[in-house]
Design a protein around this motif. Structure first.
Motif, PDB file in Angstrom:
ATOM      1  N   LYS A 111       0.843  -1.184   0.000  1.00  0.00           N
ATOM      2  CA  LYS A 111       0.000   0.000   0.000  1.00  0.00           C
ATOM      3  C   LYS A 111       0.883   1.240   0.000  1.00  0.00           C
ATOM      4  O   LYS A 111       2.099   1.152   0.154  1.00  0.00           O
ATOM      5  CB  LYS A 111      -0.914   0.006   1.230  1.00  0.00           C
ATOM      6  CG  LYS A 111      -0.169   0.174   2.554  1.00  0.00           C
ATOM      7  CD  LYS A 111      -1.136   0.255   3.717  1.00  0.00           C
ATOM      8  CE  LYS A 111      -0.407   0.532   5.031  1.00  0.00           C
ATOM      9  NZ  LYS A 111       0.208   1.882   5.088  1.00  0.00           N
ATOM     10  N   ARG A 112       0.258   2.421  -0.151  1.00  0.00           N
ATOM     11  CA  ARG A 112       0.999   3.668   0.026  1.00  0.00           C
ATOM     12  C   ARG A 112       1.196   3.919   1.519  1.00  0.00           C
ATOM     13  O   ARG A 112       0.343   3.579   2.346  1.00  0.00           O
ATOM     14  CB  ARG A 112       0.242   4.836  -0.615  1.00  0.00           C
ATOM     15  CG  ARG A 112       0.158   4.746  -2.130  1.00  0.00           C
ATOM     16  CD  ARG A 112      -0.489   5.989  -2.744  1.00  0.00           C
ATOM     17  NE  ARG A 112      -1.837   6.197  -2.244  1.00  0.00           N
ATOM     18  CZ  ARG A 112      -2.906   5.539  -2.683  1.00  0.00           C
ATOM     19  NH1 ARG A 112      -2.773   4.612  -3.617  1.00  0.00           N
ATOM     20  NH2 ARG A 112      -4.091   5.799  -2.186  1.00  0.00           N
ATOM     21  N   LYS A 113       2.296   4.534   1.868  1.00  0.00           N
ATOM     22  CA  LYS A 113       2.638   4.713   3.272  1.00  0.00           C
ATOM     23  C   LYS A 113       1.656   5.616   4.021  1.00  0.00           C
ATOM     24  O   LYS A 113       1.519   5.513   5.222  1.00  0.00           O
ATOM     25  CB  LYS A 113       4.060   5.273   3.399  1.00  0.00           C
ATOM     26  CG  LYS A 113       5.140   4.261   3.044  1.00  0.00           C
ATOM     27  CD  LYS A 113       6.526   4.836   3.219  1.00  0.00           C
ATOM     28  CE  LYS A 113       7.602   3.803   2.895  1.00  0.00           C
ATOM     29  NZ  LYS A 113       8.975   4.346   3.010  1.00  0.00           N
ATOM     30  N   HIS A 164       1.281   3.998  -6.596  1.00  0.00           N
ATOM     31  CA  HIS A 164       1.909   5.280  -6.244  1.00  0.00           C
ATOM     32  C   HIS A 164       1.061   6.460  -6.717  1.00  0.00           C
ATOM     33  O   HIS A 164       0.936   7.473  -6.001  1.00  0.00           O
ATOM     34  CB  HIS A 164       3.301   5.345  -6.876  1.00  0.00           C
ATOM     35  CG  HIS A 164       3.930   6.698  -6.839  1.00  0.00           C
ATOM     36  ND1 HIS A 164       4.296   7.336  -5.669  1.00  0.00           N
ATOM     37  CD2 HIS A 164       4.259   7.552  -7.855  1.00  0.00           C
ATOM     38  CE1 HIS A 164       4.813   8.512  -5.944  1.00  0.00           C
ATOM     39  NE2 HIS A 164       4.801   8.674  -7.268  1.00  0.00           N
ATOM     40  N   GLY A 166      -2.100   6.564  -6.955  1.00  0.00           N
ATOM     41  CA  GLY A 166      -3.403   6.601  -6.303  1.00  0.00           C
ATOM     42  C   GLY A 166      -4.534   6.034  -7.138  1.00  0.00           C
ATOM     43  O   GLY A 166      -5.709   6.199  -6.793  1.00  0.00           O
ATOM     44  N   ASP A 192       7.530   5.413  -1.592  1.00  0.00           N
ATOM     45  CA  ASP A 192       6.142   5.705  -1.253  1.00  0.00           C
ATOM     46  C   ASP A 192       5.374   4.461  -0.833  1.00  0.00           C
ATOM     47  O   ASP A 192       4.312   4.566  -0.231  1.00  0.00           O
ATOM     48  CB  ASP A 192       5.449   6.347  -2.466  1.00  0.00           C
ATOM     49  CG  ASP A 192       4.034   6.792  -2.168  1.00  0.00           C
ATOM     50  OD1 ASP A 192       3.793   7.311  -1.057  1.00  0.00           O
ATOM     51  OD2 ASP A 192       3.157   6.610  -3.038  1.00  0.00           O
ATOM     52  N   LEU A 193       5.905   3.273  -1.142  1.00  0.00           N
ATOM     53  CA  LEU A 193       5.158   2.031  -0.934  1.00  0.00           C
ATOM     54  C   LEU A 193       5.740   1.221   0.219  1.00  0.00           C
ATOM     55  O   LEU A 193       6.930   1.279   0.497  1.00  0.00           O
ATOM     56  CB  LEU A 193       5.178   1.187  -2.213  1.00  0.00           C
ATOM     57  CG  LEU A 193       4.732   1.885  -3.502  1.00  0.00           C
ATOM     58  CD1 LEU A 193       4.713   0.888  -4.650  1.00  0.00           C
ATOM     59  CD2 LEU A 193       3.394   2.566  -3.341  1.00  0.00           C
TER      60      LEU A 193
END
Length: 245
Positions: A111-113, A164, A166, A192-193
């Motif tokens: 997922k994104r952080k 990344h 979205g 970002d991941l």
């Protein structure tokens, strides 16, 4: 004994001492970086581990990289002796004998952080769009769950970039494979991941030795013994580090 005979005998002894008469095994795998890829260091992580363990067990090896179906069929009919990267299945025990697992493939979600997603069961994933690689088998429960919102993509790289940007909330991949491909993405994507803590599934990675080979049991026993020795003397961990893991 004459001088010529002594020289010949000495040469023969050196020949044997250097393992020149060691049995040669025909290894095969498909293209699956970072595990098996002739463009990578020593053919990839799995190739390097398997060849090293077999060498310690007293075998020399040659390696071929072919599509998966051809590799599996080749082991079945004896064109190849050892498939180096196989998950266990009862069906494949008809083809050959499995070794102990030498690596563990963990399918993990990313997922994104900056997003909050908890995963304890498949039901937790149903509100989210998940990028999946077309025709890729992840886990039977996940693959057969028709309530999951899966978005087909061409590759994990595409999935990572969509995540990344979205455009999806999650993607998933074997942890080693994901780390390999993320290391080749831009820092913006890579940083970002993050992985969710819980793995979707885990599978041991084995060698599969063809039943056609008369010494298949001996090969598996030697491989298993050498693998344990490598773990005990630190060479196994050193090899993982050499390959970036």
């Amino acid at each position: 004994m004459g001088c010529v005979a002594r020289v010949w005998l000495l040469g023969l002894l050196l020949f044997l001492a250097n393992g020149a008469w060691a049995e040669r095994l025909r290894l095969v795998a498909d293209l699956w970086p970072p595990f098996s890829d002739q463009a990578l260091l020593n053919g990839g992580l799995a190739t390097d581990l398997v060849r090293t363990a077999l060498a310690r067990a007293g075998y020399t090896t040659e390696y071929a990289q072919v599509p998966w179906a051809r590799a599996l069929h080749g082991v079945e009919i004896g064109s190849y002796d050892v498939l180096i990267n196989a998950w266990f299945s009862e069906e494949r025990t008809r083809i050959g004998q499995f070794s102990s697992p030498y690596l563990t493939n963990r399918i993990r979600l990313l997922k994104r952080k900056n997003t909050l997603i908890d995963f304890n069961s498949l039901a937790d994933l149903r509100p989210f769009e998940i990028a999946v690689v077309r025709n890729y088998a992840y886990d039977p429960g996940f693959d057969n769950d028709t309530q999951l919102r899966k978005v087909p993509v061409a590759s994990f790289g595409s999935a990572a970039r969509m995540l990344h940007a979205g455009r999806v909330s999650l993607t998933l991949e074997d942890e080693y494979v994901a780390r390999y491909y993320l290391s080749r993405e831009t820092p913006q994507v890579r940083e970002d991941l993050e992985f969710l803590p819980k793995a979707l599934s885990e599978n041991g990675l084995h060698i599969l030795v063809s039943h056609v080979h008369p010494g298949h049991r001996k090969i598996v026993e030697g491989f298993n013994r050498a693998l344990q020795e490598m773990k005990a003397d630190g060479s196994y961990a050193a090899m993982l580090k050499t390959h970036g893991f």
